[in-house]
Design a protein around this motif. Structure first.
Motif, short mmCIF file in Angstrom:
data_model
loop_
_atom_site.label_atom_id
_atom_site.label_comp_id
_atom_site.label_asym_id
_atom_site.label_seq_id
_atom_site.Cartn_x
_atom_site.Cartn_y
_atom_site.Cartn_z
N GLY A 273 0.81 -1.22 0.00
CA GLY A 273 0.00 0.00 0.00
C GLY A 273 0.83 1.26 0.00
O GLY A 273 0.50 2.24 -0.67
N GLY B 11 -1.60 -0.47 -9.04
CA GLY B 11 -1.48 -1.54 -8.06
C GLY B 11 -0.04 -2.00 -7.95
O GLY B 11 0.72 -1.96 -8.93
N GLY C 255 -1.54 -4.12 -3.19
CA GLY C 255 -2.14 -2.84 -2.84
C GLY C 255 -2.73 -2.23 -4.10
O GLY C 255 -2.20 -2.43 -5.19
N ASP C 256 -3.81 -1.48 -3.97
CA ASP C 256 -4.51 -0.95 -5.13
C ASP C 256 -5.17 0.37 -4.74
O ASP C 256 -5.86 0.44 -3.72
CB ASP C 256 -5.57 -1.97 -5.59
CG ASP C 256 -6.27 -1.59 -6.87
OD1 ASP C 256 -5.79 -0.69 -7.59
OD2 ASP C 256 -7.32 -2.22 -7.17
N ILE D 233 -9.21 -7.85 -1.67
CA ILE D 233 -7.84 -7.84 -2.17
C ILE D 233 -6.93 -8.43 -1.09
O ILE D 233 -7.20 -8.30 0.11
CB ILE D 233 -7.40 -6.40 -2.54
CG1 ILE D 233 -5.99 -6.36 -3.14
CG2 ILE D 233 -7.51 -5.46 -1.33
CD1 ILE D 233 -5.60 -5.01 -3.72
N THR E 247 -9.72 -7.32 3.95
CA THR E 247 -9.04 -6.23 3.24
C THR E 247 -9.79 -5.99 1.94
O THR E 247 -10.00 -6.90 1.13
CB THR E 247 -7.57 -6.58 2.97
OG1 THR E 247 -7.46 -7.94 2.53
CG2 THR E 247 -6.75 -6.41 4.24
N ALA F 290 -10.69 -3.26 -1.46
CA ALA F 290 -10.42 -2.11 -2.32
C ALA F 290 -11.75 -1.42 -2.55
O ALA F 290 -12.61 -1.93 -3.26
CB ALA F 290 -9.79 -2.56 -3.63
N THR G 141 -7.11 0.92 -0.63
CA THR G 141 -7.14 -0.40 -0.02
C THR G 141 -7.28 -0.22 1.48
O THR G 141 -6.50 0.52 2.10
CB THR G 141 -5.87 -1.20 -0.35
OG1 THR G 141 -5.82 -1.45 -1.76
CG2 THR G 141 -5.86 -2.53 0.39
N THR H 82 -3.31 2.45 1.73
CA THR H 82 -2.71 3.10 0.56
C THR H 82 -2.72 4.62 0.73
O THR H 82 -2.79 5.37 -0.23
CB THR H 82 -3.47 2.72 -0.73
OG1 THR H 82 -4.89 2.82 -0.50
CG2 THR H 82 -3.14 1.30 -1.15
#
Length: 249
Positions: free
Chosen positions: A18, A97, A105-106, A171, A198, A200, A235, A247
């Motif tokens: 992230g 990402g 991470g996105d 994610i 978790t 997104a 995220t 993130t």
């Protein structure tokens, strides 16, 4: 359901990925300008993430040819960088990402190049506020529909429309895991939100209708009516208390 995170090692890996995404988007937001080709942004993104020891999530994913998605004006998501030249007044959405230690991470952000009118800035503000409303609803013991409803209510209260054909997602080890996270819905519905999940969360809003179309490249998604679109994403980890934005710069 989302696999989520099981232990401190996995949590740290998600934070690492992230952090890479946040840093790349920060650099890109400061780099985008009129006169540059979108491919230049893709080069920056890949260079930056590899310099941090990560690798881009999108490149090669389901055949996607780039490290970054650059979607402009009526384009919502999945715009492929190339020779297109960015112009003053363009609304540019950047979606990136990263993979670190096997976890993803996105995140996404939208910027305006140069000056923008009240409608455009209102769209960006509403999309950002909708993201934060959705994140605030990501609490253990709640329901997935709480997130969806919070996004929809915030967007529509500002006079904008949420895209219904594309959603957020779980994610973790993989870029896309269960559950889907729609940007519209009813509170108190859907799966229970649990610590360690978790997600997104990514509202996509338009100034017009929610219906979409896919371009000839089979990737870029645009508004069907040609209206402007904006996209913000983080995220997020569900915890015992406040959601953790993984993130965030």
């Amino acid at each position: 359901m989302a696999i989520g995170i099981k232990n401190e090692r996995e949590l740290q890996a998600m934070r690492k990925a992230g952090c890479m995404v946040a840093r790349v988007l920060d650099v890109l937001s400061g780099s985008v300008c009129a006169g540059m080709e979108t491919a230049e942004l893709d080069e920056i993104a890949e260079r930056e993430v590899r310099a941090m020891g990560g690798r881009p999530s999108f490149k090669g994913y389901r055949g996607y040819p780039a490290s970054l998605c650059v979607s402009i004006n009526d384009e919502i998501v999945h715009g492929i960088p190339g020779r297109r030249v960015i112009k003053s007044g363009d609304v540019v959405s950047l979606d990136f990402g990263a993979i670190a230690d096997g976890f993803q991470g996105d995140a996404a952000t939208t910027v305006v190049v140069g000056q923008a009118g009240m409608l455009t800035m209102g769209l960006l503000d509403a999309t950002w506020e909708s993201l934060n409303a959705g994140i605030a609803a990501a609490r253990a013991g709640g329901r997935l529909g709480d997130i969806s409803s919070a996004i929809q209510c915030c967007a529509e209260s500002r006079g904008f429309t949420v895209v219904r054909e594309y959603t957020g997602h779980g994610i973790g080890h993989a870029m896309h895991e269960d559950p889907l996270v729609p940007n519209f819905g009813e509170p108190g519905t859907g799966p229970e939100l649990k610590k360690g999940m978790t997600l997104a969360i990514e509202p996509m809003l338009t100034t017009g209708d929610w219906r979409t179309k896919v371009g000839r490249d089979k990737w870029v998604v645009s508004t069907l009516d040609g209206s402007l679109a904006a996209h913000f994403e983080h995220t997020v980890a569900v915890t015992d208390g406040e959601p953790e934005i993984m993130t965030k710069a």
